[in-house]
Design an enzyme around this catalytic site. Sequence first.
Site, PDB file in Angstrom:
ATOM      1  N   PRO A  13       3.468   1.763  -1.531  1.00 30.18           N
ATOM      2  CA  PRO A  13       3.381   0.313  -1.740  1.00 30.18           C
ATOM      3  C   PRO A  13       3.558  -0.543  -0.479  1.00 30.18           C
ATOM      4  CG  PRO A  13       5.510   1.151  -2.442  1.00 30.18           C
ATOM      5  CD  PRO A  13       4.713   2.345  -2.038  1.00 30.18           C
ATOM      6  N   ASP A  36      -7.473   0.614   3.506  1.00 25.27           N
ATOM      7  CA  ASP A  36      -7.591  -0.548   2.629  1.00 25.27           C
ATOM      8  C   ASP A  36      -6.753  -1.709   3.153  1.00 25.27           C
ATOM      9  OD1 ASP A  36      -9.326   0.519   0.865  1.00 25.27           O
ATOM     10  OD2 ASP A  36      -7.851   1.012  -0.667  1.00 25.27           O
ATOM     11  N   LYS A  58     -11.669  -4.409   0.735  1.00 24.00           N
ATOM     12  CA  LYS A  58     -12.516  -5.410   0.065  1.00 24.00           C
ATOM     13  C   LYS A  58     -11.687  -6.664  -0.124  1.00 24.00           C
ATOM     14  CE  LYS A  58     -13.778  -2.730  -3.408  1.00 24.00           C
ATOM     15  NZ  LYS A  58     -13.303  -1.425  -2.959  1.00 24.00           N
ATOM     16  N   GLY A  88      -3.888   2.045  -0.629  1.00 25.56           N
ATOM     17  CA  GLY A  88      -2.568   1.552  -1.009  1.00 25.56           C
ATOM     18  C   GLY A  88      -2.070   2.260  -2.267  1.00 25.56           C
ATOM     19  N   GLY A  89      -0.768   2.459  -2.353  1.00 26.59           N
ATOM     20  CA  GLY A  89      -0.177   3.050  -3.556  1.00 26.59           C
ATOM     21  C   GLY A  89      -0.645   4.467  -3.779  1.00 26.59           C
ATOM     22  N   ASP A  90      -1.098   4.743  -4.985  1.00 27.93           N
ATOM     23  CA  ASP A  90      -1.672   6.056  -5.320  1.00 27.93           C
ATOM     24  C   ASP A  90      -3.191   5.901  -5.339  1.00 27.93           C
ATOM     25  OD1 ASP A  90      -1.066   8.869  -6.765  1.00 27.93           O
ATOM     26  OD2 ASP A  90      -2.861   7.938  -7.607  1.00 27.93           O
ATOM     27  N   MET A 170      -3.217  -6.650 -10.221  1.00 24.78           N
ATOM     28  CA  MET A 170      -4.361  -7.525  -9.926  1.00 24.78           C
ATOM     29  C   MET A 170      -4.509  -8.623 -10.981  1.00 24.78           C
ATOM     30  SD  MET A 170      -7.151  -4.674  -8.765  1.00 24.78           S
ATOM     31  CE  MET A 170      -6.784  -3.538 -10.069  1.00 24.78           C
TER      32      MET A 170
HETATM   33  C1  SAM Z   1      -6.687  -2.312  -6.058  1.00 28.70           C
HETATM   34  S1  SAM Z   1      -5.071  -2.240  -6.748  1.00 28.70           S
HETATM   35  C2  SAM Z   1      -4.530  -0.764  -5.991  1.00 28.70           C
HETATM   36  C3  SAM Z   1      -3.257  -0.220  -6.579  1.00 28.70           C
HETATM   37  C4  SAM Z   1      -2.718   0.961  -5.808  1.00 28.70           C
HETATM   38  N1  SAM Z   1      -3.646   2.065  -5.855  1.00 28.70           N
HETATM   39  C5  SAM Z   1      -1.340   1.399  -6.291  1.00 28.70           C
HETATM   40  O1  SAM Z   1      -1.208   2.509  -6.836  1.00 28.70           O
HETATM   41  O2  SAM Z   1      -0.384   0.659  -6.059  1.00 28.70           O
HETATM   42  C6  SAM Z   1      -4.252  -3.502  -5.804  1.00 28.70           C
HETATM   43  C7  SAM Z   1      -3.135  -4.147  -6.608  1.00 28.70           C
HETATM   44  O3  SAM Z   1      -1.965  -3.354  -6.569  1.00 28.70           O
HETATM   45  C8  SAM Z   1      -0.826  -4.175  -6.601  1.00 28.70           C
HETATM   46  N2  SAM Z   1      -0.050  -3.958  -5.354  1.00 28.70           N
HETATM   47  C9  SAM Z   1      -0.328  -3.080  -4.384  1.00 28.70           C
HETATM   48  N3  SAM Z   1       0.638  -3.091  -3.436  1.00 28.70           N
HETATM   49  C10 SAM Z   1       1.548  -3.998  -3.836  1.00 28.70           C
HETATM   50  C11 SAM Z   1       2.785  -4.447  -3.310  1.00 28.70           C
HETATM   51  N4  SAM Z   1       3.298  -3.972  -2.166  1.00 28.70           N
HETATM   52  N5  SAM Z   1       3.462  -5.390  -4.003  1.00 28.70           N
HETATM   53  C12 SAM Z   1       2.987  -5.874  -5.174  1.00 28.70           C
HETATM   54  N6  SAM Z   1       1.822  -5.487  -5.714  1.00 28.70           N
HETATM   55  C13 SAM Z   1       1.112  -4.550  -5.069  1.00 28.70           C
HETATM   56  C14 SAM Z   1      -1.310  -5.612  -6.736  1.00 28.70           C
HETATM   57  O4  SAM Z   1      -1.407  -5.904  -8.109  1.00 28.70           O
HETATM   58  C15 SAM Z   1      -2.674  -5.504  -6.098  1.00 28.70           C
HETATM   59  O5  SAM Z   1      -3.517  -6.552  -6.507  1.00 28.70           O
END
Ligand code: SAM
Length: 250
Positions: A13, A36, A58, A88-90, A170
């Site tokens: 994150p 990303d 994007k 980002g994230g997973d 999102m």
């Molecule tokens: C395209 S999605 C990707 C999610 C990512 N694959 C994940 O597992 O966290 C992007 C969304 O993840 C959330 N997000 C990702 N990083 C974040 C963070 N550090 N703090 C809060 N929301 C986050 C938000 O809702 C953002 O709009």
Amino acid sequence: MSEVRVWLVGAGPGDPELLTLKAARLIGEAEVVLYDRLVSPEILAMARPAADLIDVGKRPGGSHTQDVLNELLVLHAQSGRRVVRLKGGDPFVFGRGGEEVEVLARHGIACEVVPGVSSALAGPASVGIPVTHRQVARAVTIVTGHEATDSDPVDWSAVARLGGTLVVLMGVERRGAIVSKLIESGLDADTPAAVVMHATTARQRVWSGRVGELPDADVASPAVMVIGAVATFADDAAALVAAQTLPVDG
Ligand SMILES: C[S@@+](CC[C@H](N)C(=O)[O-])C[C@H]1O[C@@H](n2cnc3c(N)ncnc32)[C@H](O)[C@@H]1O
């Protein structure tokens, strides 16, 4: 399939210490990193100075479509260099990771997926919200608030009836419409809610209140919205921190 030269890596994150050891090693070994928008600069700084760092994020209204990104990924993968696709994230939680794996497979390119810590769970946890809790939430539902035009819309009335904890990614921009649909479908406007912004980074901020207050809340992306009884834990965590920082008499 060829030898693996492409790794689809979850960057977590934001906090570099939430990277997996495997992700850190692969970033350090990569010759090309396609990353990303939400990957933090501290994590990109772990790449070798000679590595090519390519921003493929994007942005709303931006120029990179998923098709352009897929082409770039295939081009770099075919170059024979070690490619890390850093998400980002997973990589498989709303990151279009599944689509990228399919594109690579169609081109006969082997790739390995390296799971990451998703903001869907780490966002709430980082402000003290347990997404499940034996007494109040035995299930958690993770849903996108941004509906792609080419996919089935989310059935918000079904979501409103699920109970447990609802985590929306999102969803900040469309929160007014989302909240209306949930309340119309029977969700109590007094249900606790929290929004964790920039989770696990120096810019982290949390809003907490009630679902009915969400549309007018002072919140911004990137954010994780949490709806359900567990959201009150954000207040408890804040109170605990405040109590710990109170001056001690004597
Ligand atoms: C395209 S999605 C990707 C999610 C990512 N694959 C994940 O597992 O966290 C992007 C969304 O993840 C959330 N997000 C990702 N990083 C974040 C963070 N550090 N703090 C809060 N929301 C986050 C938000 O809702 C953002 O709009």
